[in-house]
Scaffold this motif. Sequence first.
Motif, short mmCIF file in Angstrom:
data_model
loop_
_atom_site.label_atom_id
_atom_site.label_comp_id
_atom_site.label_asym_id
_atom_site.label_seq_id
_atom_site.Cartn_x
_atom_site.Cartn_y
_atom_site.Cartn_z
N HIS A 1 -3.82 -6.25 5.61
CA HIS A 1 -2.89 -6.56 6.70
C HIS A 1 -1.48 -6.63 6.10
CE1 HIS A 1 -3.78 -10.48 4.92
NE2 HIS A 1 -2.61 -10.89 5.40
N TRP A 2 -0.49 -6.78 6.97
CA TRP A 2 0.88 -6.98 6.52
C TRP A 2 1.61 -7.90 7.49
CZ3 TRP A 2 5.07 -4.78 9.33
CH2 TRP A 2 4.73 -3.85 10.30
N HIS A 3 2.73 -8.44 7.02
CA HIS A 3 3.51 -9.40 7.81
C HIS A 3 4.86 -8.77 8.14
CE1 HIS A 3 0.60 -12.42 6.48
NE2 HIS A 3 0.76 -11.93 5.27
N PRO A 4 5.15 -8.53 9.43
CA PRO A 4 6.43 -7.91 9.79
C PRO A 4 7.64 -8.85 9.69
CG PRO A 4 5.09 -8.26 11.75
CD PRO A 4 4.25 -8.65 10.57
N TYR A 5 7.42 -10.15 9.64
CA TYR A 5 8.53 -11.10 9.61
C TYR A 5 8.54 -12.00 8.38
CZ TYR A 5 9.22 -9.86 14.48
OH TYR A 5 9.45 -9.17 15.64
N SER A 6 7.42 -12.10 7.68
CA SER A 6 7.28 -13.10 6.61
C SER A 6 6.97 -12.48 5.26
CB SER A 6 6.14 -14.07 6.95
OG SER A 6 6.31 -14.66 8.21
N GLU A 7 7.50 -13.11 4.23
CA GLU A 7 7.04 -12.81 2.89
C GLU A 7 5.95 -13.82 2.56
OE1 GLU A 7 10.23 -13.24 0.04
OE2 GLU A 7 11.01 -14.98 1.08
N GLU A 8 5.10 -13.50 1.60
CA GLU A 8 3.99 -14.40 1.26
C GLU A 8 4.02 -14.69 -0.23
OE1 GLU A 8 -0.85 -14.85 1.79
OE2 GLU A 8 0.19 -13.16 2.70
N PHE A 9 3.77 -15.94 -0.56
CA PHE A 9 3.62 -16.37 -1.94
C PHE A 9 2.17 -16.77 -2.09
CE2 PHE A 9 7.88 -17.14 -0.48
CZ PHE A 9 8.67 -16.65 -1.51
N LEU A 10 1.45 -16.14 -3.03
CA LEU A 10 0.02 -16.36 -3.20
C LEU A 10 -0.24 -16.85 -4.61
CD1 LEU A 10 -2.85 -16.00 -1.96
CD2 LEU A 10 -2.81 -13.66 -2.85
N TYR A 11 -0.78 -18.07 -4.74
CA TYR A 11 -1.07 -18.69 -6.03
C TYR A 11 -2.57 -18.82 -6.20
CZ TYR A 11 -1.56 -22.27 -9.62
OH TYR A 11 -1.92 -22.97 -10.74
N CYS A 12 -3.12 -18.24 -7.26
CA CYS A 12 -4.56 -18.34 -7.55
C CYS A 12 -4.79 -19.59 -8.39
CB CYS A 12 -5.02 -17.09 -8.28
SG CYS A 12 -6.78 -17.06 -8.66
N GLN A 13 -5.47 -20.58 -7.81
CA GLN A 13 -5.78 -21.80 -8.54
C GLN A 13 -6.94 -21.57 -9.51
OE1 GLN A 13 -6.44 -24.22 -4.89
NE2 GLN A 13 -5.26 -25.74 -6.03
N GLY B 1 6.74 -17.29 5.02
CA GLY B 1 7.95 -17.64 5.76
C GLY B 1 8.95 -16.51 5.64
N PRO B 2 9.93 -16.42 6.53
CA PRO B 2 10.07 -17.28 7.71
C PRO B 2 9.00 -16.98 8.74
CG PRO B 2 11.68 -15.50 7.77
CD PRO B 2 10.94 -15.38 6.46
N LEU B 3 8.95 -17.80 9.74
CA LEU B 3 7.96 -17.64 10.80
C LEU B 3 8.29 -16.44 11.68
CD1 LEU B 3 7.71 -21.36 11.96
CD2 LEU B 3 6.00 -20.09 10.65
N ALA B 4 7.24 -15.81 12.19
CA ALA B 4 7.41 -14.77 13.20
C ALA B 4 7.89 -15.44 14.49
CB ALA B 4 6.09 -14.04 13.43
N PRO B 5 8.54 -14.70 15.38
CA PRO B 5 9.02 -15.32 16.62
C PRO B 5 7.89 -15.89 17.48
CG PRO B 5 9.68 -13.00 16.49
CD PRO B 5 8.90 -13.30 15.27
N HIS C 1 0.86 -11.21 11.92
CA HIS C 1 0.04 -10.33 11.09
C HIS C 1 -0.21 -9.01 11.82
CE1 HIS C 1 -1.08 -14.24 9.38
NE2 HIS C 1 -1.46 -13.59 8.30
N VAL C 2 -0.24 -7.93 11.06
CA VAL C 2 -0.64 -6.63 11.58
C VAL C 2 -1.84 -6.19 10.75
CG1 VAL C 2 0.01 -4.23 11.96
CG2 VAL C 2 1.71 -6.05 12.28
N ASP C 3 -3.02 -6.12 11.39
CA ASP C 3 -4.23 -5.71 10.69
C ASP C 3 -4.25 -4.20 10.54
OD1 ASP C 3 -5.45 -8.29 10.39
OD2 ASP C 3 -5.80 -8.26 12.54
N THR C 4 -4.66 -3.72 9.35
CA THR C 4 -4.74 -2.29 9.09
C THR C 4 -6.17 -1.84 8.79
OG1 THR C 4 -4.12 -2.70 6.80
CG2 THR C 4 -2.36 -2.08 8.32
#
Length: 141
Positions: A63-75, A121-125, A131-134
């Motif tokens: 998927h992808w986010h048209p409005y948000s960037e994502e920070f992903l931390y693997c614990q 973030g930032p939040l989508a409107p 999210h856009v599923d591919t």
Amino acid sequence: MTTIQHAPATPTRCGPTVHRADTAPNRRRGGDIRVLLSPASVGSTAGFMGTLTLEPGEIVTEHWHPYSEEFLYCQEGDVLVTLDGEERRLVAESAVHIPIGVRHRIVNDTGTTATFVFLCGPLAPRPELGHVDTELPPGQR
């Protein structure tokens, strides 16, 4: 030059503490995704934060986010992350930044559970634009 920010005259109210065990899992894209801090749960206005647990063999579909960037931390764990077609390993105690518009997919191709913390973030409107599923969700292929 540094600008000093003074506390507002009326104190801002902090939201509640949210525990993972009290948050329902979302399994639509795969894995166990739990949004802990969001506009709905704490009144956040800049983004949302949560956890992801992937058991061996589980995936989070692309998927992808048209409005948000994502920070992903693997614990914990070790997974294969695909970012706009580029595969890379994300191992315990490492993180990746996923810019706005970058397609991403996560596969736990190991024999151990992987756990993550994510922030978008930032939040989508509106939430439905977040999210856009591919690809089809797990079990619908």
